[in-house]
Enzyme design. Structure first.
Site, PDB file in Angstrom:
ATOM      1  N   ASP A   1      64.024  59.247  73.866  1.00 29.39           N
ATOM      2  CA  ASP A   1      65.207  60.197  73.634  1.00 29.39           C
ATOM      3  C   ASP A   1      65.201  61.319  74.809  1.00 29.39           C
ATOM      4  O   ASP A   1      64.149  62.003  73.795  1.00 29.39           O
ATOM      5  CB  ASP A   1      66.077  60.287  72.622  1.00 29.39           C
ATOM      6  CG  ASP A   1      67.210  61.290  72.522  1.00 29.39           C
ATOM      7  OD1 ASP A   1      67.289  62.206  72.791  1.00 29.39           O
ATOM      8  OD2 ASP A   1      68.204  60.108  72.005  1.00 29.39           O
ATOM      9  N   GLY A   2      65.701  61.591  75.366  1.00 26.85           N
ATOM     10  CA  GLY A   2      65.419  62.769  76.479  1.00 26.85           C
ATOM     11  C   GLY A   2      66.046  64.404  75.625  1.00 26.85           C
ATOM     12  O   GLY A   2      65.154  65.153  75.823  1.00 26.85           O
TER      13      GLY A   2
ATOM     14  N   ASP B   1      69.693  64.053  84.925  1.00 22.06           N
ATOM     15  CA  ASP B   1      70.459  63.279  85.088  1.00 22.06           C
ATOM     16  C   ASP B   1      70.412  61.870  83.814  1.00 22.06           C
ATOM     17  O   ASP B   1      69.771  61.123  84.371  1.00 22.06           O
ATOM     18  CB  ASP B   1      69.510  63.091  86.297  1.00 22.06           C
ATOM     19  CG  ASP B   1      70.612  62.090  87.279  1.00 22.06           C
ATOM     20  OD1 ASP B   1      71.245  62.547  87.216  1.00 22.06           O
ATOM     21  OD2 ASP B   1      70.068  61.433  88.276  1.00 22.06           O
TER      22      ASP B   1
END
Length: 291
Positions: free
Chosen positions: A141-142, A159
């Site tokens: 998970d970013g 992004d």
């Protein structure tokens, strides 16, 4: 589906997105990520979540080439830091940015975080380099990754998308605050925002607050995306000398876009400074009239 039908569908979804209807309504009841797929048309390979949007594109004859304007704009970080020690990216997609960074910056450590394993499974089809001591693709998970301590990247590229657009976790005020804290001093963050309307203006304003005003939004040529630049503990300035010096460092054909991108960013910065100067003069005139 004909070309005109596809254009109409894209325009419709852009309108709904700008009205903040499409994304929230579509998210209801969605618990799983939709399976991505690949399409090939001539020499171009594309990554999709659905039939009306393209997430990434690759020229099969030149896999390093950046074919979409927003990816070229995001590589604009080179104009502020042409020799970053460490780059971190949130979102892999078809790997356009990852491949370009790997090619142009052989001495830079690169980490990409992608939440959807099905996206990573396409890395060979998009000719994304294998993991080694300086390049790695992580499943995760970013937002959680950015919130962790430790690494201090010089460049942070955001992004991350799913089939509904920007996940809320990747465009909150808290997330942008965490991006600021994670960056090294003088570090640059670039966020890709898709679509138009008040939501993206809100997100861009959040970046500006998190980066103490050192942020600018630069639209793409088509206007469907905008890249929001933020710089930590440093002014966001770009001169013609900076642009020329950076272009001289990168003679590869895949970096030939840098002068044009640099001029667009510079004009946006100059326009912002001009607007700010006008507002300051107006404020002083109003104060003088009151006095």
């Amino acid at each position: 589906m004909s070309t005109s039908d596809l254009d109409d569908l894209i325009a419709c979804n852009l309108m709904l997105e700008s009205l903040a209807i499409w994304r929230e309504r579509a998210r209801q009841g969605q618990a799983e990520l939709r399976s991505p797929y690949i399409s090939d048309i001539g020499d171009m390979r594309s990554l999709h979540f659905d039939g009306h949007s393209m997430q990434s594109e690759m020229n099969l004859l030149d896999p390093i080439e950046l074919t979409i304007d927003y990816t070229r704009m995001m590589m604009g970080f080179l104009l502020f830091d042409p020799r970053p020690r460490r780059i971190e990216m949130i979102g892999l997609g078809g790997g356009s940015l990852a491949k370009c960074c790997h090619h142009l910056l052989p001495d830079t450590d690169i980490t990409i975080v992608e939440i959807n394993p099905a996206i990573i499974a396409f890395r060979d089809q998009f000719q994304i380099p294998r993991d080694d001591d300086r390049f790695r693709v992580l499943v995760g998970d970013g937002a959680d990754f950015v919130a962790q301590g430790g690494s201090r990247p010089d460049v942070l590229l955001i992004d991350g998308f799913d089939e509904f657009g920007q996940p809320p976790e990747l465009c909150s005020a808290e997330f942008y605050d965490q991006c600021y804290r994670r960056l090294a001093p003088g570090g640059v963050m670039i966020v890709n925002l898709w679509g138009g309307g008040h939501l993206n203006r809100r997100y861009a304003a959040r970046v500006a607050r998190s980066f103490n005003g050192s942020a600018r939004s630069v639209p793409t040529e088509a206007g469907f995306n905008q890249a929001v630049f933020g710089r930590k503990d440093a002014k966001l300035v770009l001169s013609q000398a900076d642009i020329a010096a950076t272009a001289a460092l990168f003679q590869q054909r895949q970096a030939a876009f840098l002068p044009q991108i640099g001029n667009r960013i510079s004009r946006r910065i100059d326009h912002h400074l001009w607007e700010r100067a006008v507002h300051l003069v107006e404020d002083r005139l109003r104060k003088a009239e009151v006095e």
